[in-house]
Write a protein that holds these residues in place. Structure first.
Motif, short mmCIF file in Angstrom:
data_model
loop_
_atom_site.label_atom_id
_atom_site.label_comp_id
_atom_site.label_asym_id
_atom_site.label_seq_id
_atom_site.Cartn_x
_atom_site.Cartn_y
_atom_site.Cartn_z
N GLU A 143 10.82 4.02 -16.96
CA GLU A 143 11.69 4.00 -18.14
C GLU A 143 10.94 3.60 -19.41
O GLU A 143 11.24 4.09 -20.49
N SER A 144 9.96 2.72 -19.28
CA SER A 144 9.25 2.22 -20.47
C SER A 144 8.30 3.25 -21.07
O SER A 144 7.86 3.10 -22.21
N GLY A 145 7.99 4.31 -20.33
CA GLY A 145 7.07 5.33 -20.83
C GLY A 145 7.73 6.53 -21.47
O GLY A 145 7.06 7.48 -21.83
N ILE A 146 9.06 6.50 -21.63
CA ILE A 146 9.81 7.64 -22.16
C ILE A 146 10.07 7.46 -23.66
O ILE A 146 10.61 6.44 -24.07
N PHE A 147 9.71 8.50 -24.43
CA PHE A 147 9.93 8.47 -25.87
C PHE A 147 10.58 9.78 -26.33
O PHE A 147 10.13 10.86 -25.98
N PHE A 148 11.64 9.66 -27.11
CA PHE A 148 12.36 10.82 -27.64
C PHE A 148 11.45 11.63 -28.55
O PHE A 148 10.69 11.08 -29.35
N VAL A 149 11.55 12.97 -28.44
CA VAL A 149 10.79 13.87 -29.30
C VAL A 149 11.71 14.79 -30.11
O VAL A 149 11.56 14.91 -31.31
N TYR A 173 17.32 15.74 -18.78
CA TYR A 173 18.70 16.13 -18.53
C TYR A 173 19.62 14.94 -18.27
O TYR A 173 20.76 15.12 -17.85
N ARG A 174 19.19 13.73 -18.51
CA ARG A 174 20.00 12.56 -18.18
C ARG A 174 21.33 12.51 -18.92
O ARG A 174 22.34 12.12 -18.33
N SER A 175 21.37 12.90 -20.16
CA SER A 175 22.62 12.78 -20.92
C SER A 175 23.39 14.09 -21.02
O SER A 175 24.56 14.09 -21.42
N ASN A 176 22.77 15.22 -20.68
CA ASN A 176 23.45 16.51 -20.77
C ASN A 176 22.84 17.47 -19.76
O ASN A 176 21.68 17.87 -19.91
N SER A 177 23.61 17.86 -18.77
CA SER A 177 23.08 18.73 -17.72
C SER A 177 22.94 20.19 -18.16
O SER A 177 22.34 20.99 -17.45
N GLN A 178 23.47 20.54 -19.32
CA GLN A 178 23.39 21.91 -19.81
C GLN A 178 22.32 22.10 -20.89
O GLN A 178 21.75 23.18 -21.01
N LEU A 231 8.30 9.61 -12.85
CA LEU A 231 9.41 10.24 -13.56
C LEU A 231 10.75 9.64 -13.16
O LEU A 231 10.96 9.27 -12.02
N VAL A 232 11.63 9.59 -14.12
CA VAL A 232 13.01 9.21 -13.89
C VAL A 232 13.73 10.47 -13.42
O VAL A 232 13.37 11.58 -13.82
N ASP A 233 14.77 10.32 -12.58
CA ASP A 233 15.52 11.49 -12.11
C ASP A 233 15.96 12.38 -13.26
O ASP A 233 16.29 11.89 -14.34
N VAL A 234 15.95 13.66 -13.02
CA VAL A 234 16.34 14.75 -13.92
C VAL A 234 15.50 14.83 -15.21
O VAL A 234 15.97 15.28 -16.24
N ILE A 235 14.25 14.42 -15.11
CA ILE A 235 13.27 14.63 -16.18
C ILE A 235 12.16 15.50 -15.58
O ILE A 235 11.62 15.17 -14.53
N PRO A 250 19.10 19.98 -22.30
CA PRO A 250 18.27 18.77 -22.28
C PRO A 250 17.66 18.44 -23.64
O PRO A 250 17.49 19.32 -24.47
N ILE A 251 17.34 17.17 -23.82
CA ILE A 251 16.53 16.77 -24.96
C ILE A 251 15.07 16.84 -24.52
O ILE A 251 14.78 17.00 -23.33
N ILE A 252 14.17 16.71 -25.46
CA ILE A 252 12.74 16.73 -25.17
C ILE A 252 12.20 15.32 -25.33
O ILE A 252 12.48 14.66 -26.34
N VAL A 253 11.46 14.86 -24.32
CA VAL A 253 10.87 13.53 -24.35
C VAL A 253 9.38 13.60 -24.05
O VAL A 253 8.89 14.58 -23.48
N PHE A 254 8.68 12.57 -24.46
CA PHE A 254 7.25 12.40 -24.21
C PHE A 254 7.10 11.28 -23.18
O PHE A 254 7.72 10.23 -23.33
#
Length: 96
Positions: A75-81, A53-58, A33-37, A60-64
């Motif tokens: 980093e290569s295993g992260i995909f936006f959901v 939570y990387r781009s917004n601490s309040q 995992l990358v920090d804050v995921i 978060p977006i959801i990633v796969f």
């Protein structure tokens, strides 16, 4: 660009006695995992759906996280959901 889909199996557990207890899963995956995921669910192939939570601490977006890709390079295993948990829930559907 085509729409990318991911499967969702179940939410991680808050029961410390369960194999999929959320904190145990987090500690087991920490090296991928990358920090804050933070994982909150998984798919049938043991990939994880996470709060990012990387781009917004309040809000978060959801990633796969594809565990096979993340093993070599997190980093290569992260995909936006989804842009939010609400959007993620509203986008779920049962396969026919």
């Amino acid at each position: 660009m085509g729409k990318r889909e991911c499967s969702f199996y179940h939410l991680l557990s808050f029961n410390q006695e369960k194999k999929d207890y959320i904190l145990n899963v987090y500690h087991d995956l920490n090296y991928q995992l990358v920090d804050v995921i933070y994982p909150f669910g998984d798919d049938i192939a043991d990939n994880h759906v996470c709060f990012d939570y990387r781009s917004n601490s309040q809000r978060p977006i959801i990633v796969f996280i594809d565990h096979e890709l993340a093993y070599e390079n997190p980093e290569s295993g992260i995909f936006f959901v989804a842009h939010s948990f609400e959007e993620f829930i509203n986008g779920l559907y049962e396969e026919e």
